[in-house]
Scaffold this active site. Structure first.
Site, short mmCIF file in Angstrom:
data_model
loop_
_atom_site.label_atom_id
_atom_site.label_comp_id
_atom_site.label_asym_id
_atom_site.label_seq_id
_atom_site.Cartn_x
_atom_site.Cartn_y
_atom_site.Cartn_z
N CYS A 151 0.87 -1.17 0.00
CA CYS A 151 0.00 0.00 0.00
C CYS A 151 0.91 1.22 0.00
CB CYS A 151 -0.97 0.00 1.17
SG CYS A 151 -0.24 0.10 2.79
N ALA A 152 0.39 2.39 0.33
CA ALA A 152 1.18 3.61 0.18
C ALA A 152 2.43 3.58 1.07
CB ALA A 152 0.33 4.83 0.49
#
Lengths: 101, 441
Positions: free
Chosen positions: A7-8
């Site tokens: 994810c980020a």
């Protein structure tokens, strides 16, 4: 097998990692599951058997799918309901399905 | 993906977000600046140690280490914060070159040389430290991107010095950087001479007045930050990581503003900026994007429906550390028209209260201390303001206000789920009961 989640910042996927590890242990399976930030994907994908994206970074799917095809690694997005409820079992099953394909 | 989505998102929003997020120059810019992050956090620790605002502590430390102890304690700050621009000049060129699959290290060092070449020296020998820091950030961006572009142009067009095959690859690699490196240095050198013959005086001055100031005025204003915050939560409403995308564009402005405050804080001057990176990390996104920390506690402790109670166990721990994906996708807020209203309104209100209470002087400004975004609220507000209790209080105020914004929407969702559960149970009982009855009859 080695399941890579991204994810980020690799924060919220790391929550899912612990849920998946528990599910994996219950099924007596030997899986390595890690969470990484998106920018580390190019350097980690070689060692992965499957790459799963958090739904919040699904705009990166096209890019990572292309990368995955080069390296022969299946890539997909985790369903947002499974992600929101941190359903380790279902995501683990998704990963296994992708590898078998 | 199991849920149904409008075509708007799949066809319009997602490709745009994808393009921004995989635009190589923006990625290089974000990752290059982020390269300085560990340094900035380390420097922040020393900044806190040296400036902790309790007189007894200051007296105690001065008693042990002497009167100049605070100056000595801040030596590492110069080696961390003050080279932010230099690190970015290297990092941006490095990541851009890497994305073009040309030698990133050579590109990075050429960029560093170009960056230093543009800076006029004090007394012909001293590099002015301020320009290596945040003041040099915009210059680092331009030189980092520019020199990497020139570098890859030469490499890709094969305009390099070629060595015979018998020469070790490491040696021939250093030679292949010669021509592009020379081109970059020559270009900056000529530019510098030209600028020095005008009234502006230096390349950093040109960049500050042409790009730095106008951009900072937009990004550092209340209106500009409101638009940025709106974009973050708007994207999140569709389940797209808004902070990641917007942050890539705003990073140089918000980190630059943060460091300008740090410089003033160390010199005991008035702090110049209200809008800094910390405003977003530590005061607006309490509990995660959308200021959802109060909502997380509601779900955990006030929910009546089984579904929300089960979710509550999952969301409250991460929320304390400002991680809220379980709420966003689990409640859900994403693609849920009703919950999107408080989700967009809350951070905008929190930004407004924070901005104006700081502007009116009720709350201390952020002191340029980089408190990581995962630091729990209350603690983070105290630290980010350089140890002012007002920083913690405004966080508490924001949490209370957003509680009342979220509460009616939370109630409605909870009631709806409760009703669904009751209906389900009823049907369940009937379907279980009725075959038995028919059997008996």
């Amino acid at each position: 097998m080695k399941i890579v989640l991204c994810c980020a910042a690799g924060m919220s996927t790391s929550l899912l990692v612990s849920k998946m590890e528990t599910a994996s242990k219950l099924q007596n399976k030997d899986n390595t599951i890690i969470a990484i930030p998106a920018e580390q994907v190019p350097s980690e994908i070689d060692s992965a058997d499957v790459l799963l994206l958090g739904p919040q970074v699904r705009y990166l799917l096209a890019k990572f799918k292309k990368l995955g095809e080069e390296k022969n690694v299946p890539v997909d997005v985790i369903g947002s309901i499974e992600y929101g409820t941190m359903n380790g079992e279902k995501v683990l099953a998704q990963a296994e399905r992708l590898i078998k394909k | 993906m199991s849920e149904t989505k409008g075509n708007f998102i799949d066809e319009k929003l997602l490709p745009i977000a994808g393009k921004i997020a995989s635009q190589r120059h923006l990625i290089a810019l974000r990752d290059g600046i982020m390269l300085a992050m560990p340094l900035i956090i380390i420097g922040s620790l020393f900044l806190i140690i040296a400036n902790f605002p309790i007189q007894a502590y200051q007296n105690f430390m001065a008693g042990i280490f002497g009167k100049n102890w605070a100056t000595v304690a801040q030596y590492p700050v110069n080696a961390t914060f003050s080279i932010m621009g230099l690190v970015a000049a290297f990092g941006i060129a490095y990541y851009l070159a890497q994305s073009y699959k040309v030698d990133p290290l050579s590109s990075g060092i050429i960029s560093v040389a170009a960056f230093l070449l543009a800076i006029p020296l004090d007394k012909l020998s001293d590099i002015p430290l301020a320009l290596l820091g945040s003041q040099g950030l915009f210059m680092a961006i331009i030189f980092g991107l520019g020199s990497a572009e020139i570098y890859r142009f030469f490499i890709q067009k094969n305009i390099t010095i070629k060595m015979p095959d018998s020469v070790p690859p490491a040696v021939s690699k250093s030679f292949s950087a010669l021509i592009p490196g020379f081109a970059v240095v020559l270009l900056v050198w000529v530019l510098r001479i030209l600028v020095e013959n005008t009234s502006i005086g230096s390349i950093p001055n040109v960049i500050t007045s042409v790009i730095g100031k106008p951009l900072s005025m937009v990004g550092g204003s209340y209106g500009g930050s409101l638009i940025a915050e709106f974009c973050i939560v708007f994207l999140w409403s569709f389940g797209i990581h808004g902070a990641n995308i917007v942050g890539g564009i705003m990073a140089p402005i918000w980190y630059g503003a943060m460091d300008a405050n740090r410089v003033a804080f160390q010199a005991h001057h008035m702090l110049p900026n209200i809008i800094t990176q910390q405003i977003f990390d530590n005061f607006i996104n309490l509990g995660g994007s959308g200021t959802t920390i109060a909502l997380a506690f509601m779900i955990a402790f006030l929910a009546k429906s089984q579904q929300l109670r089960a979710l509550g166990k999952l969301v409250v721990g991460p929320a304390i550390f400002n991680i809220n994906e379980p709420i966003l996708f689990g409640l859900p807020i994403v693609m849920n028209p009703m919950m999107i209203i408080p989700f967009v309104v809350s951070p905008i209100v929190a930004l407004t209260t924070t901005y104006f209470s700081m502007k009116l002087g009720w709350v201390a400004l952020t002191a340029g201390i980089a408190v990581p975004w995962t630091t729990p609220p209350i603690i983070s507000g105290y630290l980010a303001t350089g140890g002012h209790i007002s920083g913690a209080i405004i966080q508490l105020v924001n949490i209370v206000i957003t509680f009342f914004i979220y509460f009616p929407f939370f109630r409605a969702v909870d009631k709806q789920k409760l009703k669904e559960e009751e209906e389900y149970n009823k049907e369940h009982n009937i379907t279980v009961g009725s075959p038995a009855e028919t059997l008996q009859a």
